[in-house]
Scaffold this motif. Structure first.
Motif, PDB file in Angstrom:
ATOM      1  N   ALA A 103     -43.109 -51.528   3.868  1.00  0.00           N
ATOM      2  CA  ALA A 103     -43.617 -51.387   5.229  1.00  0.00           C
ATOM      3  C   ALA A 103     -44.591 -50.217   5.285  1.00  0.00           C
ATOM      4  O   ALA A 103     -44.861 -49.556   4.284  1.00  0.00           O
ATOM      5  CB  ALA A 103     -42.460 -51.180   6.204  1.00  0.00           C
ATOM      6  N   THR A 104     -45.096 -49.966   6.480  1.00  0.00           N
ATOM      7  CA  THR A 104     -45.954 -48.818   6.758  1.00  0.00           C
ATOM      8  C   THR A 104     -45.384 -48.082   7.962  1.00  0.00           C
ATOM      9  O   THR A 104     -44.969 -48.715   8.936  1.00  0.00           O
ATOM     10  CB  THR A 104     -47.398 -49.271   7.057  1.00  0.00           C
ATOM     11  OG1 THR A 104     -47.907 -49.973   5.925  1.00  0.00           O
ATOM     12  CG2 THR A 104     -48.292 -48.082   7.351  1.00  0.00           C
ATOM     13  N   ALA A 105     -45.365 -46.749   7.887  1.00  0.00           N
ATOM     14  CA  ALA A 105     -44.826 -45.927   8.969  1.00  0.00           C
ATOM     15  C   ALA A 105     -45.931 -45.035   9.527  1.00  0.00           C
ATOM     16  O   ALA A 105     -46.638 -44.365   8.767  1.00  0.00           O
ATOM     17  CB  ALA A 105     -43.675 -45.077   8.466  1.00  0.00           C
ATOM     18  N   THR A 106     -46.080 -45.031  10.845  1.00  0.00           N
ATOM     19  CA  THR A 106     -47.097 -44.222  11.513  1.00  0.00           C
ATOM     20  C   THR A 106     -46.477 -43.554  12.727  1.00  0.00           C
ATOM     21  O   THR A 106     -45.758 -44.197  13.498  1.00  0.00           O
ATOM     22  CB  THR A 106     -48.293 -45.092  11.960  1.00  0.00           C
ATOM     23  OG1 THR A 106     -48.783 -45.842  10.839  1.00  0.00           O
ATOM     24  CG2 THR A 106     -49.420 -44.237  12.522  1.00  0.00           C
ATOM     25  N   TRP A 123     -47.900 -43.791   6.387  1.00  0.00           N
ATOM     26  CA  TRP A 123     -47.217 -43.539   5.129  1.00  0.00           C
ATOM     27  C   TRP A 123     -46.630 -44.847   4.593  1.00  0.00           C
ATOM     28  O   TRP A 123     -46.158 -45.688   5.372  1.00  0.00           O
ATOM     29  CB  TRP A 123     -46.062 -42.561   5.329  1.00  0.00           C
ATOM     30  CG  TRP A 123     -46.431 -41.221   5.886  1.00  0.00           C
ATOM     31  CD1 TRP A 123     -47.262 -40.307   5.342  1.00  0.00           C
ATOM     32  CD2 TRP A 123     -45.912 -40.621   7.094  1.00  0.00           C
ATOM     33  NE1 TRP A 123     -47.317 -39.164   6.117  1.00  0.00           N
ATOM     34  CE2 TRP A 123     -46.498 -39.335   7.200  1.00  0.00           C
ATOM     35  CE3 TRP A 123     -45.011 -41.038   8.074  1.00  0.00           C
ATOM     36  CZ2 TRP A 123     -46.210 -38.469   8.260  1.00  0.00           C
ATOM     37  CZ3 TRP A 123     -44.727 -40.187   9.121  1.00  0.00           C
ATOM     38  CH2 TRP A 123     -45.326 -38.910   9.208  1.00  0.00           C
ATOM     39  N   PRO A 124     -46.614 -45.026   3.281  1.00  0.00           N
ATOM     40  CA  PRO A 124     -45.879 -46.177   2.733  1.00  0.00           C
ATOM     41  C   PRO A 124     -44.391 -46.001   2.974  1.00  0.00           C
ATOM     42  O   PRO A 124     -43.869 -44.876   2.931  1.00  0.00           O
ATOM     43  CB  PRO A 124     -46.229 -46.134   1.245  1.00  0.00           C
ATOM     44  CG  PRO A 124     -46.621 -44.717   0.980  1.00  0.00           C
ATOM     45  CD  PRO A 124     -47.239 -44.202   2.238  1.00  0.00           C
ATOM     46  N   ALA A 125     -43.706 -47.084   3.236  1.00  0.00           N
ATOM     47  CA  ALA A 125     -42.272 -47.038   3.535  1.00  0.00           C
ATOM     48  C   ALA A 125     -41.581 -48.226   2.885  1.00  0.00           C
ATOM     49  O   ALA A 125     -42.223 -49.202   2.482  1.00  0.00           O
ATOM     50  CB  ALA A 125     -42.036 -47.057   5.044  1.00  0.00           C
ATOM     51  N   ARG A 126     -40.273 -48.126   2.778  1.00  0.00           N
ATOM     52  CA  ARG A 126     -39.441 -49.239   2.314  1.00  0.00           C
ATOM     53  C   ARG A 126     -38.364 -49.505   3.349  1.00  0.00           C
ATOM     54  O   ARG A 126     -37.942 -48.616   4.078  1.00  0.00           O
ATOM     55  CB  ARG A 126     -38.789 -48.925   0.966  1.00  0.00           C
ATOM     56  CG  ARG A 126     -39.770 -48.673  -0.173  1.00  0.00           C
ATOM     57  CD  ARG A 126     -39.020 -48.400  -1.470  1.00  0.00           C
ATOM     58  NE  ARG A 126     -39.882 -47.856  -2.489  1.00  0.00           N
ATOM     59  CZ  ARG A 126     -40.549 -48.572  -3.394  1.00  0.00           C
ATOM     60  NH1 ARG A 126     -40.433 -49.890  -3.393  1.00  0.00           N
ATOM     61  NH2 ARG A 126     -41.307 -47.991  -4.289  1.00  0.00           N
ATOM     62  N   ASN A 127     -37.903 -50.760   3.362  1.00  0.00           N
ATOM     63  CA  ASN A 127     -36.779 -51.132   4.219  1.00  0.00           C
ATOM     64  C   ASN A 127     -35.806 -51.943   3.372  1.00  0.00           C
ATOM     65  O   ASN A 127     -35.804 -51.863   2.151  1.00  0.00           O
ATOM     66  CB  ASN A 127     -37.269 -51.880   5.465  1.00  0.00           C
ATOM     67  CG  ASN A 127     -38.153 -53.066   5.151  1.00  0.00           C
ATOM     68  OD1 ASN A 127     -39.323 -52.896   4.807  1.00  0.00           O
ATOM     69  ND2 ASN A 127     -37.601 -54.281   5.254  1.00  0.00           N
ATOM     70  N   PRO A 253     -38.106 -38.664  20.936  1.00  0.00           N
ATOM     71  CA  PRO A 253     -38.702 -39.574  19.949  1.00  0.00           C
ATOM     72  C   PRO A 253     -37.851 -40.798  19.674  1.00  0.00           C
ATOM     73  O   PRO A 253     -36.616 -40.759  19.748  1.00  0.00           O
ATOM     74  CB  PRO A 253     -38.829 -38.700  18.696  1.00  0.00           C
ATOM     75  CG  PRO A 253     -37.801 -37.626  18.865  1.00  0.00           C
ATOM     76  CD  PRO A 253     -37.732 -37.366  20.345  1.00  0.00           C
ATOM     77  N   VAL A 254     -38.536 -41.878  19.343  1.00  0.00           N
ATOM     78  CA  VAL A 254     -37.887 -43.137  18.967  1.00  0.00           C
ATOM     79  C   VAL A 254     -38.531 -43.657  17.697  1.00  0.00           C
ATOM     80  O   VAL A 254     -39.634 -43.253  17.308  1.00  0.00           O
ATOM     81  CB  VAL A 254     -37.990 -44.212  20.070  1.00  0.00           C
ATOM     82  CG1 VAL A 254     -37.305 -43.759  21.351  1.00  0.00           C
ATOM     83  CG2 VAL A 254     -39.443 -44.598  20.321  1.00  0.00           C
ATOM     84  N   ILE A 255     -37.823 -44.572  17.039  1.00  0.00           N
ATOM     85  CA  ILE A 255     -38.407 -45.381  15.976  1.00  0.00           C
ATOM     86  C   ILE A 255     -38.496 -46.809  16.486  1.00  0.00           C
ATOM     87  O   ILE A 255     -37.579 -47.316  17.132  1.00  0.00           O
ATOM     88  CB  ILE A 255     -37.573 -45.299  14.669  1.00  0.00           C
ATOM     89  CG1 ILE A 255     -38.263 -46.075  13.548  1.00  0.00           C
ATOM     90  CG2 ILE A 255     -36.136 -45.755  14.881  1.00  0.00           C
ATOM     91  CD1 ILE A 255     -37.619 -45.868  12.169  1.00  0.00           C
ATOM     92  N   VAL A 256     -39.648 -47.432  16.257  1.00  0.00           N
ATOM     93  CA  VAL A 256     -39.870 -48.843  16.594  1.00  0.00           C
ATOM     94  C   VAL A 256     -40.044 -49.545  15.255  1.00  0.00           C
ATOM     95  O   VAL A 256     -40.993 -49.278  14.522  1.00  0.00           O
ATOM     96  CB  VAL A 256     -41.116 -49.028  17.470  1.00  0.00           C
ATOM     97  CG1 VAL A 256     -41.251 -50.486  17.913  1.00  0.00           C
ATOM     98  CG2 VAL A 256     -41.073 -48.102  18.680  1.00  0.00           C
ATOM     99  N   MET A 257     -39.123 -50.440  14.904  1.00  0.00           N
ATOM    100  CA  MET A 257     -39.095 -50.961  13.536  1.00  0.00           C
ATOM    101  C   MET A 257     -38.919 -52.476  13.514  1.00  0.00           C
ATOM    102  O   MET A 257     -38.155 -53.038  14.306  1.00  0.00           O
ATOM    103  CB  MET A 257     -37.987 -50.280  12.732  1.00  0.00           C
ATOM    104  CG  MET A 257     -36.631 -50.232  13.391  1.00  0.00           C
ATOM    105  SD  MET A 257     -35.476 -49.063  12.604  1.00  0.00           S
ATOM    106  CE  MET A 257     -34.981 -49.994  11.141  1.00  0.00           C
ATOM    107  N   GLY A 258     -39.657 -53.122  12.600  1.00  0.00           N
ATOM    108  CA  GLY A 258     -39.547 -54.563  12.468  1.00  0.00           C
ATOM    109  C   GLY A 258     -40.818 -55.160  11.905  1.00  0.00           C
ATOM    110  O   GLY A 258     -41.811 -54.461  11.666  1.00  0.00           O
TER     111      GLY A 258
END
Length: 265
Positions: A103-106, A123-127, A253-258
């Motif tokens: 994934a990508t995280a911003t 940033w590059p990310a993994r899930n 702050p929150v994380i929005v993920m999917g």
């Protein structure tokens, strides 16, 4: 920044490794079911997005239609509608499809007018190994889709300068190998707890699962160990340290993920 110690129901070192050794994150433990505790308090455990956009009256004409509210880049009206009104900082972690484990995280922040701009990353990310799910259960090897608060951090190493409560503890140590045969050591040097099926305000090591153990838990942002996770999000070490320093609890702050198609709804 602050250091919190002595929170109830912590994982012992042996139990932590047993729960997380092959997972890279997201252990489970028996608990008493209770209400959901994500960013919204919605009863659905794995999908923090509403089924429909927030209600409102239809405009009688194009001329009378209100200007659309500013949205976080990549988010559709349904997903944006689930970001709490008081939130002005959001980490968006998105993959290209439901079965992707990269994934990508911003990080985005909003100004007083509500306009959202990129402030760190991408940033590059993994899930999780199998991708994403709107109905996460323990052991499904998928990361939960949704909007979740970020309020507590910790790790084996000292606080790198975060404003979040930070629990430094040797119980964050882990060994063994991940799904790709990569070493897990150092994965929990720094972590941020994602408020999925947990009690906010406690160390990430806390084991209480308000929705019950079957809905999983221990979903963190942690150091990338070079392979997919069980349910967590992983960032490269320096990116995670930068994120820890950037997050401001006053901005809720929150994380929005999917997957991108889901978040664009």
């Amino acid at each position: 920044m602050s250091v919190r110690k002595g929170a109830p129901a912590l994982l012992g070192a042996g139990a932590l490794c047993a729960a997380l050794l092959l997972a890279g994150c997201a252990g489970t433990a028996p608990t008493t079911p209770a209400a959901a505790n994500g960013a919204t308090g919605a009863p659905a455990a794995g999908d923090a997005r509403p089924d429909a956009a927030p209600p409102g009256s239809a405009a009688n004409s194009l001329a009378s239609a209100p200007a659309p509210a500013p949205r976080i880049p990549g988010l559709g009206p349904d997903t944006q509608g689930f970001v709490p009104d008081g939130t002005s900082q959001a980490l968006v972690v998105t993959g290209s499809g439901a079965d992707d484990n990269t994934a990508t995280a911003t990080l985005y922040a909003s100004d007083p007018a509500g306009r959202w701009t990129e402030t760190a990353g991408p940033w590059p990310a993994r899930n999780a190994l199998q991708g994403w799910t709107a109905d996460h259960t323990a052991g499904d090897l998928r990361s939960p889709i949704g909007v979740f608060r970020l309020g507590d951090a910790g790790g084996r190493l000292p606080d790198p300068g975060t404003h979040l409560p930070y629990d430094q503890d040797e119980e964050f140590a882990i060994s063994g190998t991940g799904f790709s045969g990569e070493p897990l050591e150092g994965s929990f040097d720094h972590v941020i707890a994602i408020d999925y099926n947990r009690v906010p305000g406690r160390t990430p090591l806390d084991l209480e699962r308000p929705l019950g153990a079957e809905k999983g838990g221990g979903v963190w942002i942690h150091v990338d160990h070079g392979g997919p996770t069980q349910a967590c999000v992983a960032l490269e070490r320096e990116a995670l340290r930068e994120l820890l320093r950037a997050l401001d609890p006053a901005r809720e702050p929150v994380i929005v993920m999917g997957p991108a198609p889901d978040l664009a709804r």
